[in-house]
Write an enzyme that holds these catalytic residues in place. Sequence first.
Site, short mmCIF file in Angstrom:
data_model
loop_
_atom_site.label_atom_id
_atom_site.label_comp_id
_atom_site.label_asym_id
_atom_site.label_seq_id
_atom_site.Cartn_x
_atom_site.Cartn_y
_atom_site.Cartn_z
N ASP A 154 10.36 5.24 -8.43
CA ASP A 154 10.99 4.23 -9.29
C ASP A 154 10.71 4.61 -10.75
OD1 ASP A 154 12.18 1.82 -10.04
OD2 ASP A 154 10.38 0.64 -9.69
N PHE B 67 15.70 -3.84 -6.00
CA PHE B 67 14.51 -3.81 -5.15
C PHE B 67 14.93 -3.73 -3.68
CE2 PHE B 67 10.51 -4.99 -3.26
CZ PHE B 67 9.60 -4.39 -4.11
N GLU C 6 6.96 10.63 -0.12
CA GLU C 6 7.02 9.32 -0.80
C GLU C 6 8.11 8.45 -0.17
OE1 GLU C 6 5.91 7.11 -2.58
OE2 GLU C 6 4.90 7.80 -4.38
N ASP C 7 7.93 7.15 -0.26
CA ASP C 7 9.00 6.25 0.17
C ASP C 7 10.07 6.14 -0.91
OD1 ASP C 7 7.27 4.92 -1.57
OD2 ASP C 7 7.17 3.07 -0.40
N ARG D 245 8.42 -4.57 6.19
CA ARG D 245 8.26 -3.14 6.47
C ARG D 245 8.92 -2.77 7.80
NH1 ARG D 245 4.55 -0.89 2.85
NH2 ARG D 245 2.79 -2.20 2.25
P1 IMP Z 1 6.79 3.88 -9.38
O1 IMP Z 1 5.39 4.18 -9.79
O2 IMP Z 1 7.40 2.81 -10.27
O3 IMP Z 1 7.67 5.09 -9.26
O4 IMP Z 1 6.74 3.15 -7.99
C1 IMP Z 1 6.29 3.77 -6.89
C2 IMP Z 1 5.90 2.83 -5.78
O5 IMP Z 1 6.25 1.46 -6.02
C3 IMP Z 1 6.64 3.22 -4.54
O6 IMP Z 1 5.98 4.24 -3.86
C4 IMP Z 1 6.68 1.91 -3.78
O7 IMP Z 1 5.51 1.75 -3.04
C5 IMP Z 1 6.79 0.87 -4.87
N1 IMP Z 1 8.21 0.51 -5.12
C6 IMP Z 1 9.00 0.88 -6.15
N2 IMP Z 1 10.24 0.37 -6.03
C7 IMP Z 1 10.25 -0.31 -4.86
C8 IMP Z 1 11.27 -1.04 -4.15
O8 IMP Z 1 12.44 -1.17 -4.53
N3 IMP Z 1 10.87 -1.60 -2.97
C9 IMP Z 1 9.61 -1.49 -2.47
N4 IMP Z 1 8.65 -0.81 -3.09
C10 IMP Z 1 8.95 -0.23 -4.28
MG MG Z 2 4.76 4.32 -2.40
#
Ligand code: IMP
Ligand code: MG
Length: 176
Positions: free
Chosen positions: A100, A149, A96-97, A162
Amino acid sequence: MEQPEVLITRDQIRERVAELAAQLREDYRDKNPVLVGVLKGSFIFMSDIVRALDIPLGVDFISVSSYGREMESSGEIELLQDLKTTVKGRDVLVIEDIVDTGICLNFVLHTLHQKKPASVKVCTLLDKPSSRKNPVKIDYTGFTIPDKFVVGYGLDFDEQYRYLPDVCFLDTESQS
Ligand code: IMP
Ligand code: MG
């Protein structure tokens, strides 16, 4: 367009990727794991990890709906692209990147577990634990960051940034 402020430099990333890869190499050396990158944000991290790992492995990708122009998860996720590899009985490592809210990763893990792999572990470049809504176990973390963010090193805002080699804060005020 304004240049965002650097949070994690390319050198710090390189060093941490090498550390993570050393640990993963020990854990997966004889397992021929399948690394599953969560598109699109993980593509650069995935390619660096794969090269640093230097062990036999398979790669595949899964794609789930993203935030689009939003900076917060809507909580509604759908599967856009499933795996092409049969992972039944294999050791799967999700790349995963960023985690959040945890909603995206929970969805991915649920999807993967239905395929009956031997094991599933998670490696994320970034973790924002303070914004977690769905608890999720992360096995390998690159960096824990504050609830802001970020973009760069594969991460985007509305498909921009990116390409940045460093992980940067995005000034959310200037984007609206
Ligand atoms: P989650 O479902 O809220 O945990 O978010 C997961 C996905 O949202 C990540 O895999 C990212 O693709 C995107 N995301 C969440 N936070 C960020 C951020 O700070 N920058 C860019 N993408 C984010
Ligand atoms: Mg992602």
